[in-house]
Design a protein around this motif. Structure first.
Motif, mmCIF file in Angstrom:
data_model
loop_
_atom_site.group_PDB
_atom_site.id
_atom_site.type_symbol
_atom_site.label_atom_id
_atom_site.label_comp_id
_atom_site.label_asym_id
_atom_site.label_seq_id
_atom_site.Cartn_x
_atom_site.Cartn_y
_atom_site.Cartn_z
ATOM 1 N N ASP A 27 0.811 -1.212 0.000
ATOM 2 C CA ASP A 27 0.000 0.000 0.000
ATOM 3 C C ASP A 27 0.848 1.268 0.000
ATOM 4 O O ASP A 27 0.369 2.350 0.281
ATOM 5 C CB ASP A 27 -0.925 0.012 1.214
ATOM 6 N N ASP A 28 2.140 1.112 -0.299
ATOM 7 C CA ASP A 28 3.032 2.264 -0.298
ATOM 8 C C ASP A 28 2.707 3.162 -1.490
ATOM 9 O O ASP A 28 2.485 2.699 -2.599
ATOM 10 C CB ASP A 28 4.495 1.804 -0.381
ATOM 11 N N ALA A 29 2.702 4.453 -1.266
ATOM 12 C CA ALA A 29 2.344 5.396 -2.323
ATOM 13 C C ALA A 29 3.542 5.815 -3.158
ATOM 14 O O ALA A 29 3.396 6.573 -4.103
ATOM 15 C CB ALA A 29 1.695 6.641 -1.711
ATOM 16 N N TYR A 30 4.752 5.335 -2.802
ATOM 17 C CA TYR A 30 5.920 5.723 -3.586
ATOM 18 C C TYR A 30 5.762 5.229 -5.016
ATOM 19 O O TYR A 30 5.440 4.082 -5.255
ATOM 20 C CB TYR A 30 7.195 5.148 -2.960
ATOM 21 N N PRO A 31 5.984 6.087 -6.016
ATOM 22 C CA PRO A 31 5.619 5.724 -7.385
ATOM 23 C C PRO A 31 6.566 4.721 -8.040
ATOM 24 O O PRO A 31 7.745 4.631 -7.695
ATOM 25 C CB PRO A 31 5.691 7.069 -8.119
ATOM 26 N N VAL A 32 6.008 3.962 -8.989
ATOM 27 C CA VAL A 32 6.801 3.149 -9.893
ATOM 28 C C VAL A 32 7.400 4.104 -10.930
ATOM 29 O O VAL A 32 6.669 4.783 -11.652
ATOM 30 C CB VAL A 32 5.932 2.092 -10.590
ATOM 31 N N THR A 33 8.721 4.178 -10.990
ATOM 32 C CA THR A 33 9.381 5.140 -11.865
ATOM 33 C C THR A 33 10.089 4.422 -13.002
ATOM 34 O O THR A 33 10.856 3.484 -12.770
ATOM 35 C CB THR A 33 10.403 5.989 -11.084
ATOM 36 N N THR A 34 9.818 4.869 -14.214
ATOM 37 C CA THR A 34 10.386 4.282 -15.415
ATOM 38 C C THR A 34 10.917 5.388 -16.316
ATOM 39 O O THR A 34 10.232 6.394 -16.524
ATOM 40 C CB THR A 34 9.324 3.488 -16.191
ATOM 41 N N MET A 35 12.115 5.192 -16.854
ATOM 42 C CA MET A 35 12.670 6.134 -17.805
ATOM 43 C C MET A 35 12.849 5.416 -19.141
ATOM 44 O O MET A 35 13.411 4.320 -19.204
ATOM 45 C CB MET A 35 14.010 6.675 -17.299
ATOM 46 N N ALA A 65 14.060 5.722 -23.217
ATOM 47 C CA ALA A 65 14.814 6.457 -24.232
ATOM 48 C C ALA A 65 14.558 5.818 -25.590
ATOM 49 O O ALA A 65 14.840 4.639 -25.789
ATOM 50 C CB ALA A 65 16.300 6.431 -23.904
ATOM 51 N N SER A 66 13.991 6.578 -26.528
ATOM 52 C CA SER A 66 13.646 6.075 -27.853
ATOM 53 C C SER A 66 14.464 6.786 -28.921
ATOM 54 O O SER A 66 14.386 8.011 -29.062
ATOM 55 C CB SER A 66 12.154 6.300 -28.133
ATOM 56 N N SER A 67 15.250 5.999 -29.674
ATOM 57 C CA SER A 67 15.999 6.598 -30.781
ATOM 58 C C SER A 67 15.048 7.030 -31.896
ATOM 59 O O SER A 67 15.332 7.995 -32.616
ATOM 60 C CB SER A 67 17.027 5.597 -31.315
ATOM 61 N N HIS A 68 13.918 6.338 -32.052
ATOM 62 C CA HIS A 68 12.946 6.700 -33.086
ATOM 63 C C HIS A 68 12.412 8.102 -32.855
ATOM 64 O O HIS A 68 12.298 8.903 -33.790
ATOM 65 C CB HIS A 68 11.803 5.688 -33.099
ATOM 66 N N ASP A 69 12.064 8.410 -31.605
ATOM 67 C CA ASP A 69 11.488 9.707 -31.270
ATOM 68 C C ASP A 69 12.537 10.741 -30.865
ATOM 69 O O ASP A 69 12.199 11.906 -30.641
ATOM 70 C CB ASP A 69 10.478 9.554 -30.135
ATOM 71 N N ARG A 70 13.800 10.284 -30.708
ATOM 72 C CA ARG A 70 14.875 11.173 -30.242
ATOM 73 C C ARG A 70 14.463 11.854 -28.934
ATOM 74 O O ARG A 70 14.606 13.056 -28.753
ATOM 75 C CB ARG A 70 15.229 12.229 -31.304
ATOM 76 N N LYS A 71 13.946 11.047 -28.029
ATOM 77 C CA LYS A 71 13.307 11.600 -26.842
ATOM 78 C C LYS A 71 13.486 10.657 -25.662
ATOM 79 O O LYS A 71 13.556 9.436 -25.830
ATOM 80 C CB LYS A 71 11.816 11.809 -27.132
ATOM 81 N N ILE A 72 13.537 11.224 -24.468
ATOM 82 C CA ILE A 72 13.547 10.471 -23.220
ATOM 83 C C ILE A 72 12.362 10.937 -22.391
ATOM 84 O O ILE A 72 12.110 12.147 -22.290
ATOM 85 C CB ILE A 72 14.829 10.708 -22.415
ATOM 86 N N VAL A 73 11.619 9.997 -21.815
ATOM 87 C CA VAL A 73 10.499 10.370 -20.952
ATOM 88 C C VAL A 73 10.641 9.675 -19.610
ATOM 89 O O VAL A 73 11.214 8.583 -19.517
ATOM 90 C CB VAL A 73 9.125 10.028 -21.573
ATOM 91 N N ILE A 74 10.136 10.312 -18.575
ATOM 92 C CA ILE A 74 10.058 9.713 -17.244
ATOM 93 C C ILE A 74 8.585 9.537 -16.906
ATOM 94 O O ILE A 74 7.808 10.492 -16.988
ATOM 95 C CB ILE A 74 10.740 10.586 -16.178
ATOM 96 N N ILE A 75 8.214 8.306 -16.542
ATOM 97 C CA ILE A 75 6.826 7.991 -16.189
ATOM 98 C C ILE A 75 6.795 7.554 -14.734
ATOM 99 O O ILE A 75 7.566 6.680 -14.319
ATOM 100 C CB ILE A 75 6.263 6.876 -17.088
ATOM 101 N N GLU A 76 5.923 8.169 -13.956
ATOM 102 C CA GLU A 76 5.674 7.725 -12.592
ATOM 103 C C GLU A 76 4.245 7.216 -12.527
ATOM 104 O O GLU A 76 3.298 7.969 -12.745
ATOM 105 C CB GLU A 76 5.912 8.858 -11.593
ATOM 106 N N ASN A 77 4.109 5.928 -12.215
ATOM 107 C CA ASN A 77 2.815 5.256 -12.303
ATOM 108 C C ASN A 77 2.259 5.445 -13.706
ATOM 109 O O ASN A 77 2.877 5.010 -14.671
ATOM 110 C CB ASN A 77 1.872 5.760 -11.218
ATOM 111 N N ASP A 78 1.152 6.111 -13.876
ATOM 112 C CA ASP A 78 0.570 6.260 -15.210
ATOM 113 C C ASP A 78 0.746 7.669 -15.765
ATOM 114 O O ASP A 78 0.094 8.038 -16.739
ATOM 115 C CB ASP A 78 -0.930 5.910 -15.166
ATOM 116 N N VAL A 79 1.624 8.461 -15.175
ATOM 117 C CA VAL A 79 1.748 9.861 -15.576
ATOM 118 C C VAL A 79 3.146 10.138 -16.099
ATOM 119 O O VAL A 79 4.150 9.808 -15.450
ATOM 120 C CB VAL A 79 1.452 10.796 -14.383
ATOM 121 N N GLU A 80 3.225 10.760 -17.283
ATOM 122 C CA GLU A 80 4.502 11.235 -17.797
ATOM 123 C C GLU A 80 4.840 12.538 -17.082
ATOM 124 O O GLU A 80 4.138 13.538 -17.225
ATOM 125 C CB GLU A 80 4.417 11.458 -19.306
ATOM 126 N N VAL A 81 5.922 12.529 -16.305
ATOM 127 C CA VAL A 81 6.241 13.668 -15.450
ATOM 128 C C VAL A 81 7.340 14.546 -16.008
ATOM 129 O O VAL A 81 7.524 15.685 -15.559
ATOM 130 C CB VAL A 81 6.627 13.201 -14.030
#
Length: 326
Positions: free
Chosen positions: A209-217, A219-235
């Motif tokens: 039940d911990d509220a600390y988010p699942v964090t995922t980074m 990196a896509s060469s196709h999009d030339r972009k890096i995104v950070i997602i916490e739970n279901d939100v791109e932050v």
């Protein structure tokens, strides 16, 4: 979820509708054995947590071998036989995280069938759970496990544990980036970077039940972009710079800081057809200083970092929390 245990097994239930685990009595419960991985028979598994008592857990499912490999802090502590999706209901390949845990789960799709020790991977029905293992792919997409093994695995996974489902199994390797993530900080900044990790929980300490988010980074060469997602939100997002060659399909789990070389210590995994020496060189990818500062706000031990040549399109994501890469 995957299809229920064969109807004949239901006869094991007491007439009064006894315990769900009665479905998995006898051989279906599984057996802990001391064998080489390739010698394991259906419902057999090995379990040796003493080989690595602590650290982040990662699970690799090999569809070709019908095996589940469990690593803790880069050391394999267990292997089990499994049964994945049959023809027409194939188990999807890619990178997932555990989104939900339910020790006494029952299927809402298959007549309330018991699916003990469920680790959910997608919200549309793919999970790890106890079930019948006939020795070949037989589920409706889930990864079935011996009951005893599923109970042991349930105790060491947490929300956010990475699960890589691939055709082949590859051993993890250790990678130490010589600087901060995606950046080239001077060595004298190392202590400041390490301080950002202090007070952030290790995955082994995360409660259900911990509220600390699942964090995922990502990196896509196709999009030339890096995104950070916490739970279901791109932050956060930023530009990706790299050497121009294909990145491949690689997954990194952050272990923590490495004092010896003043860098971040990662466990590297792959779910492509082969491991590449390029996995060991995180200096191939970087971003600008502004985005590196944003990373420092979200980084924590257990965070997952993915390199891919695929586009970061919403269609490749599960409904929330993570991404199906393949």
């Amino acid at each position: 979820m995957s299809d229920p245990t064969a109807p004949t097994r239901r006869m094991l239930l007491a007439a009064s509708g006894g315990a769900a685990l009665a479905l998995f009595a006898g051989p279906l419960a599984g057996q802990h054995v001391y064998k080489e991985v390739h010698e394991l028979k259906p419902n057999e598994f090995t379990w040796h947590p003493e080989r690595q008592p602590a650290g982040p857990v990662a699970v690799i499912v090999s569809l070709t071998d019908q095996r589940v490999h469990v690593y803790r802090n880069g050391v394999r502590i267990a292997v089990s036989t499994c049964s994945t999706g049959k023809s027409g209901h194939e188990t999807p390949t890619g990178v997932f995280v555990v989104l939900q845990k339910d020790r006494n789960h029952r299927s809402s799709t298959y007549n309330n069938a018991p699916m003990p020790n469920m680790n959910r991977l997608t919200w549309d029905g793919i999970a790890l759970h106890a079930g019948n293992l006939p020795g070949y792919p037989a589920s409706h997409g889930c990864v079935r496990l011996p009951l005893k093994f599923s109970a042991l695995l349930f105790e060491v996974t947490h929300l956010g544990t990475p699960v890589i489902i691939a055709d082949e199994h590859h051993f993890p390797i250790d990678v130490v980036h010589p600087g901060m993530v995606l950046s080239r900080y001077a060595e004298d900044e190392f202590e400041d970077v390490v301080s950002t990790l202090e007070g952030r929980k290790h995955p082994a300490d995360w409660a259900l039940d911990d509220a600390y988010p699942v964090t995922t980074m990502l990196a896509s060469s196709h999009d030339r972009k890096i995104v950070i997602i916490e739970n279901d939100v791109e932050v956060a997002s930023g530009p990706l710079e790299w050497d121009g060659d294909p990145l491949g399909d690689h997954v990194y789990v952050l272990q923590g800081a490495h004092e010896g070389v003043k860098g971040m210590h990662w466990q590297a995994l792959t779910y492509g057809s082969s491991q590449s020496a390029e996995m060991q060189d995180l200096t191939r990818v970087r971003s600008d200083q502004a985005f590196a500062e944003q990373i420092r706000e979200h980084i924590h031990p257990g965070m997952i970092y993915i390199l891919t040549d695929l586009p970061l399109h919403p269609d490749s994501r599960s409904q929330r929390d993570f991404v199906i890469m393949s």
